[in-house]
Design a protein around this motif. Structure first.
Motif, short mmCIF file in Angstrom:
data_model
loop_
_atom_site.label_atom_id
_atom_site.label_comp_id
_atom_site.label_asym_id
_atom_site.label_seq_id
_atom_site.Cartn_x
_atom_site.Cartn_y
_atom_site.Cartn_z
N LEU A 159 0.83 -1.21 0.00
CA LEU A 159 0.00 0.00 0.00
C LEU A 159 0.86 1.26 0.00
CD1 LEU A 159 -2.84 1.32 0.32
CD2 LEU A 159 -2.45 1.23 2.80
N LYS A 160 0.52 2.14 -0.92
CA LYS A 160 1.13 3.47 -0.93
C LYS A 160 0.03 4.43 -1.32
CE LYS A 160 4.86 6.31 -2.79
NZ LYS A 160 5.94 6.42 -3.79
N VAL A 161 -0.63 5.00 -0.31
CA VAL A 161 -1.79 5.84 -0.56
C VAL A 161 -1.77 7.00 0.43
CG1 VAL A 161 -3.34 4.64 1.03
CG2 VAL A 161 -4.29 5.79 -0.97
N LYS A 162 -2.34 8.11 0.01
CA LYS A 162 -2.51 9.26 0.89
C LYS A 162 -4.00 9.32 1.25
CE LYS A 162 0.44 11.74 1.51
NZ LYS A 162 1.52 11.81 2.52
N VAL A 163 -4.28 9.09 2.54
CA VAL A 163 -5.67 9.09 3.00
C VAL A 163 -6.01 10.49 3.51
CG1 VAL A 163 -7.34 8.08 4.60
CG2 VAL A 163 -5.52 6.67 3.63
N VAL A 164 -7.18 11.00 3.08
CA VAL A 164 -7.66 12.31 3.52
C VAL A 164 -9.00 12.09 4.22
CG1 VAL A 164 -8.25 14.66 2.85
CG2 VAL A 164 -6.53 13.39 1.54
N LEU A 165 -9.03 12.32 5.53
CA LEU A 165 -10.27 12.22 6.30
C LEU A 165 -10.91 13.59 6.43
CD1 LEU A 165 -9.57 9.83 9.31
CD2 LEU A 165 -10.91 9.36 7.28
N PHE A 166 -12.24 13.63 6.38
CA PHE A 166 -12.98 14.87 6.55
C PHE A 166 -13.91 14.72 7.75
CE2 PHE A 166 -11.92 14.57 2.09
CZ PHE A 166 -11.47 15.85 1.78
N GLY A 167 -13.99 15.76 8.56
CA GLY A 167 -14.88 15.71 9.71
C GLY A 167 -15.02 17.07 10.35
N ASP A 168 -15.91 17.15 11.33
CA ASP A 168 -16.06 18.42 12.05
C ASP A 168 -15.02 18.50 13.16
OD1 ASP A 168 -17.27 17.31 14.58
OD2 ASP A 168 -18.78 16.66 13.14
N ARG A 169 -14.88 19.67 13.71
CA ARG A 169 -13.81 19.90 14.69
C ARG A 169 -14.02 19.08 15.95
NH1 ARG A 169 -14.66 25.20 12.55
NH2 ARG A 169 -12.84 25.90 11.38
N LEU A 170 -15.26 18.99 16.42
CA LEU A 170 -15.51 18.24 17.66
C LEU A 170 -15.10 16.78 17.50
CD1 LEU A 170 -16.66 18.02 20.50
CD2 LEU A 170 -18.93 17.67 19.49
N LEU A 171 -15.44 16.20 16.36
CA LEU A 171 -15.09 14.80 16.12
C LEU A 171 -13.57 14.63 16.13
CD1 LEU A 171 -15.95 11.93 15.41
CD2 LEU A 171 -15.94 12.60 13.01
N TYR A 172 -12.86 15.53 15.51
CA TYR A 172 -11.39 15.42 15.48
C TYR A 172 -10.81 15.54 16.89
CZ TYR A 172 -6.52 16.71 14.86
OH TYR A 172 -5.16 16.77 14.96
N PHE A 173 -11.29 16.52 17.65
CA PHE A 173 -10.72 16.71 18.98
C PHE A 173 -11.05 15.54 19.91
CE2 PHE A 173 -11.16 21.39 17.82
CZ PHE A 173 -9.85 21.48 17.40
N LEU A 174 -12.23 14.95 19.75
CA LEU A 174 -12.57 13.77 20.55
C LEU A 174 -11.68 12.58 20.18
CD1 LEU A 174 -16.48 13.95 20.60
CD2 LEU A 174 -14.93 14.30 22.53
N LEU A 175 -11.46 12.39 18.87
CA LEU A 175 -10.57 11.31 18.45
C LEU A 175 -9.15 11.54 18.96
CD1 LEU A 175 -11.56 10.47 14.76
CD2 LEU A 175 -11.58 8.94 16.72
N ALA A 176 -8.70 12.78 18.86
CA ALA A 176 -7.35 13.09 19.33
C ALA A 176 -7.20 12.81 20.82
CB ALA A 176 -7.00 14.54 19.02
N ALA A 177 -8.30 13.01 21.57
CA ALA A 177 -8.24 12.82 23.02
C ALA A 177 -8.35 11.34 23.41
CB ALA A 177 -9.37 13.61 23.69
N TYR A 178 -9.14 10.57 22.66
CA TYR A 178 -9.46 9.21 23.09
C TYR A 178 -8.84 8.11 22.22
CZ TYR A 178 -12.83 11.41 26.18
OH TYR A 178 -13.41 12.16 27.15
N ASP A 179 -8.26 8.45 21.10
CA ASP A 179 -7.62 7.44 20.25
C ASP A 179 -6.17 7.85 20.01
OD1 ASP A 179 -6.76 5.58 18.45
OD2 ASP A 179 -8.50 5.71 17.13
N PRO A 180 -5.24 7.31 20.79
CA PRO A 180 -3.84 7.72 20.65
C PRO A 180 -3.24 7.37 19.29
CG PRO A 180 -4.04 5.79 22.09
CD PRO A 180 -5.43 6.28 21.83
#
Length: 802
Positions: free
Chosen positions: A414-435
């Motif tokens: 695999l050699k791919v560039k993944v681009v995720l889209f989301g709202d800010r709350l979702l990103y900050f929650l993931l950053a806090a709870y998914d290391p």
């Protein structure tokens, strides 16, 4: 300081299109892409060009910003400059069919490989039966069979001759061969044999026993001769098949000599064809027509090629894939099954590509919320990125439903560039709870909600409007219509000095304005069409607002818009439902008496008040303690309540109104009910900015207008909120006529003076407020409460009060 109503030019900022000379948007050069998103564009450019693992992008921003479209437009330019990625196919593993083999080919070559193998098998289905039906093969095959038959016949002839010299015959019975005495060519019946002399009988029986051993030896030799015959036939078949196959195989190999994996596979196919030529011959002998013998699940598909990903027929550059439904199978691929005679079967031809396969070498765009909502998809995506290869996993194994044999295809690098889209709350929650988020998505691209409003940026947004109109096939917008759209963008941004970049909201307005112009049979969208569209949008969503205003006008909900009242003030709140926000007044009242210095928030006591609201009320105690009767213990009990409020209350935007009601109750000073108040307050008495100022003003204005404007009505707003004003035209018209007013307030003293009609008062050099000032009366009342409490204590009373 006397607070003056705001001038008209502070209530609404019209658009300045002086930098553009145009009559309609058809005269403007459209602009697309990342308008006003320099920070995000820089992050996207960095994230897409850095090649190291883990530097995938997480794009966040407001809903409706059309981030996917903007990022995709930016990626298209970069993708076109990069070489196309290779093709990938799966072929049969003849050694271990449950582990299909993945083969990488140069871009666009997979289709030719598949066609070559298909034609090879198709040709062999005709060629091989013909070769095996040829005269040469039949002659050689007949010679082998004849030799077998001759050897068998000679052995039995010799035995029969030997038995004949001893008057013994060899009989073939249903149970096999048997030996019996004969006389004159006829088998001697048992009764007659019994009459023979004993010596003669014993001699015959001894001869039969000897011949039986010879017969047994011959019978045992027959399977060996049969095996020898089969071996000779098999070798003949191999030789014949090799002769027929070699030429076809060499022709198929000729176009792929530069791809070692392909040539090795074709050689493997050659060996398997020679060993399994019988199924081609059997098929040819059956002579069935109209049956697709190359469909999945048939014996011949073992030689086919399953194209997983090919660049054949695609535009130059790397792929940009957007997966809208990222289930596990859609993301990493899946294995399908066929039902054959009630049993589910599968093979390498039923391995299907996922979005990661199709995007391999390029870019994969995913909605973060959609990925998280699908079982196993988020963990599978992280696992794939960590391994650096795509391994197709059967979801039935994860949930324990496997009831049939499956496959384990070769993983694909695999050699791919993944681009995720989301709202800010979702990103900050993931950053806090998914290391693991930071391990795989190291680049953050944060889209701006708005941009500073200048003549230059208004010109840019006007071109963006032209681009939206052009892309959506809308009528041209005239200059005044564009100006109103820009002004609406400022209203959406909740700031007169900013322009909203939530493109989807602007697009919706443009489409609806175009609809109004079409209904009016106009070829160009006018300002009136935009006004009609905006009014219609409000009307469709305003049922709850209208019902809320109705209960006030019917005096079911008590709101005064005239007169004065002690300890009572009109606060303002905003309700947002389904994307539509509206303001409404709420009566706030206060009652006071001597006590232990406690200000009770009834909303908090009954758990209807949120933490921010409760914080705002607690600040009132700090304000009182720091401003009045500094040498006297606080001896106050006060209760504050939002009257007729039956739902939760959150936010501190009413804290200044609550403080006005508290000061009014303490000073026994009536407050004007023709004014409404919004704004939070700090412990020093400074009025602080709040949100939804336009909706709050308009909410109170609608009630006043319905009852009749008196010329004294208005709204007190924080001075810091003046820059956010973009009011409705009818509110501005009322202010221009002098029948309504907006007052900017900087401090509690300014506001209480306006509401009560009395000066707030400042401390003199002796540290006291003027006795006739409102602050002086508040302080005197607090001292009186303290005196009452002291007297009560001296009289021996036990202070159990609030």
């Amino acid at each position: 300081m006397t607070v003056k109503p705001l001038a008209l030019d502070r209530l609404y900022r019209p658009a300045d299109l002086s930098r553009l000379a145009f009559a309609t948007t058809a005269d403007l050069e459209p602009i697309d892409g990342l308008v006003g998103q320099a920070r995000a564009a820089e992050a996207i450019d960095f994230g897409t060009r850095v090649e190291h693992p883990g530097f995938n992008l997480f794009v966040i921003g407001p809903q409706g910003a059309r981030m996917q479209d903007a990022v995709k437009a930016l990626l298209v330019a970069q993708a076109a400059t990069k070489p196309r990625p290779n093709d990938w196919v799966y072929v049969n593993n003849f050694t271990d069919p449950e582990r299909p083999i993945a083969i990488e080919l140069p871009p666009g070559r997979a289709r030719a490989f598949q066609q070559a193998m298909h034609e090879l098998i198709d040709d062999l289905q005709s060629a091989l039966p013909a070769v095996f039906q040829s005269e040469d093969y039949q002659t050689r095959r007949g010679a082998i069979d004849e030799a077998f038959q001759r050897k068998q016949a000679e052995a039995f002839a010799a035995l029969r001759e030997k038995a004949g010299t001893q008057d013994i015959g060899i009989l073939r019975t249903p149970l096999g061969f048997a030996l019996a005495p004969v006389k004159e060519g006829q088998v001697v019946p048992p009764d007659e044999f019994a009459t023979w002399p004993e010596a003669r009988r014993q001699a015959v029986q001894a001869a039969i026993a000897t011949l039986e051993k010879d017969l047994e030896h011959i019978v045992h030799q027959i399977p060996k001769w049969e095996k020898q015959r089969r071996d000779e036939v098999r070798e003949l078949n191999r030789e014949t098949a090799k002769f027929a196959v070699d030429q076809q195989i060499d022709e198929a190999k000729a176009d792929f000599t530069d791809i070692a994996r392909v040539t090795r596979h074709i050689e493997t196919v050659r060996a398997d064809l020679v060993e399994n030529v019988a199924m081609f011959v059997a098929k040819g002998e059956e002579g069935e027509e109209g049956v697709d013998e190359l469909r999945p699940g048939t014996p011949f598909d073992r030689y086919e090629v399953n194209i997983l990903v090919t660049q054949d027929g695609r535009e130059p550059g790397v792929p940009i894939i957007e997966e809208l439904h990222p289930t596990l199978g859609n993301l990493i691929g899946r294995i399908e099954y066929l039902s054959r005679r009630g049993v589910l079967t599968t093979n390498f031809r039923l391995v299907k590509a996922g979005a990661l396969h199709r995007a391999n070498g390029g870019y994969l765009l995913l909605d973060a919320r959609a990925v998280l909502m699908e079982p196993f998809s988020w963990t599978a995506l992280k696992r794939t990125l960590r391994r650096g290869e795509i391994a197709i996993e059967d979801i039935s194994r994860f949930i324990g439903l496997t009831s049939t044999a499956s496959l384990e295809p070769d993983p694909i690098p695999l050699k791919v560039k993944v681009v995720l889209f989301g709202d800010r709350l979702l990103y900050f929650l993931l950053a806090a709870y998914d290391p693991e988020l930071g391990e795989h998505f190291k680049v953050l691209a944060d889209f701006e909600n708005d941009l500073a409003r200048t003549p230059e940026t208004e010109a840019i947004l006007a071109r963006l409007v032209a681009g939206i109109a052009g892309r959506n096939g809308l009528r041209p917008f005239d200059r005044d219509a564009v100006a109103l759209v820009l002004e609406h963008a400022a209203r959406l941004a909740d700031h007169a000095g900013k322009l909203s970049l939530v493109v989807e909201q602007l697009r919706e307005v443009l489409i609806e304005a175009d609809f109004c112009a079409r209904d009016a049979a106009r070829e160009v969208v006018a300002r009136s069409d935009v006004e009609s569209a905006l009014a219609a949008r409000i009307r469709r969503a305003a049922r709850i607002r209208d019902r809320a205003q109705e209960v006030i006008l019917e005096k079911v909900a008590l709101i005064d818009t005239a007169g004065t009242h002690v300890g009572q003030v009109n606060g303002l709140s905003v309700t947002e439902l389904g994307g539509f926000a509206f303001g409404r007044p709420t009566r706030i009242t206060c009652r006071v008496r001597p006590g232990s210095g406690k200000v009770v928030d009834i909303e908090r006591e009954v758990e209807l008040g949120g933490p921010v609201h409760s914080k705002g009320v607690l600040i009132l105690s700090g304000f009182l303690a720091g401003h009045y009767a500094l040498d006297t213990p606080m001896s106050l009990f006060a209760s504050l309540v939002f009257e007729q409020s039956y739902a939760g209350v959150e936010g501190d935007s009413a804290s200044s109104a609550e403080l006005y009601a508290l000061l009014s109750a303490l000073a026994e000073a009536p407050l004007r009910q023709d004014l409404a108040v919004t704004g939070s307050v700090n412990q020093h008495g400074a009025i602080q900015a709040i949100g939804g100022v336009n909706e709050k003003i308009e909410g109170f204005f609608d009630i006043c207008r319905a009852r009749g404007l008196t010329g004294t009505q208005g709204v007190l707003i924080p001075e810091a909120n003046v820059q956010h004003l973009m009011l409705r035209a009818d509110v501005i018209a009322a202010c221009e006529a002098g029948s309504f007013a907006i007052y900017p307030v900087a401090t509690i003293d300014d506001g209480i003076a306006l509401l009560s009609g009395r000066a707030a008062g400042r401390r003199a050099t002796d540290g006291r407020y003027p006795p006739d000032s409102l602050n002086g009366q508040v302080e005197a009342r607090l001292r009186a409460f303290a005196s009452i409490r002291r007297d009560f204590a001296r009289q021996g009373g036990k202070d159990t009060g609030p």
